[in-house]
Design an enzyme around this catalytic site. Sequence first.
Site: not given
Length: 283
Positions: A66, A135, A145, A176, A179-181
């Site tokens: 991919d 994405d 900090r 997929t 964002s999915l992770s």
Amino acid sequence: MKLAIIVNITRDKALELACELVAWLDERSIDYVFDRQSAKAIGSGKWEEKADLNQHCDAFVSLGGDGTLLLASHYSRSKPVLGINVGDLGFLTEFSPDEMWTAMEHLVSGNYSKHTRSQLEATLESEEPMTALNDVIIEKGTATRRLPAFVIRLDDEILGSYRADGIVIATSTGSTAYSLSAGGPIIAPKSNVFVITPICPHMLTVRPIVISDDKTIKVSVDSQSGEFPLKMDGIQKKLLAPGEVVTVKKSPHHVNLVANQKRSYCEILRKKLLWSHEHPTGQ
């Protein structure tokens, strides 16, 4: 027809397929060109810089996973991209090496279907727009900090401000990926939506939100100091200063992926995510 071929040069199988593809194209007198790195890896003298490929080519062939297809999509500018998967997962690269030759026949004859996918466009003040198929990611970077606060606006109205390791703004295609992770939902690829997914938020009430893709999203980082990586499809493009605003919206440019008519999206999910592994379909 002239083809642009982009290869994941770190994978032996991709290099092997590239050499076989060259022989196949030469036999049929079909013109082609590689990007510089791919050409060097297989010993070909036919190459152009990636930025020039779109101007001189009619379609793109991606040999890799991919990530390789995402790279090709950045330069394709709506011209068709055929993805051959020699990677590990491959949500976007729909064809296996065994299916490559049939797919190539369809591509060069013009007898193929395509998936038209939306992209994101991110801009900073007084700078050129950047595009991403999957994405836009902003990470906490060097703020050490305390966790920085990510301030999010939808159409100039405050959506929220929360502390987190970062934020992912994904297309339905990119749902997929990172964002999915990070806990985001899987979204059917033709859905006209974006998903805003926080990365390890400090508060349990902060959750991913799905929004219409006609919204304009503005993100800034509230922090006294630090630099915050801005990534497009995983590639770092900028280091943001505290308070610097990134505007994200739907790009006017689409990516056209050559479709594998033998596979449905449900089948891809079942196989890639092992949804029928424990209880095989039909049993």
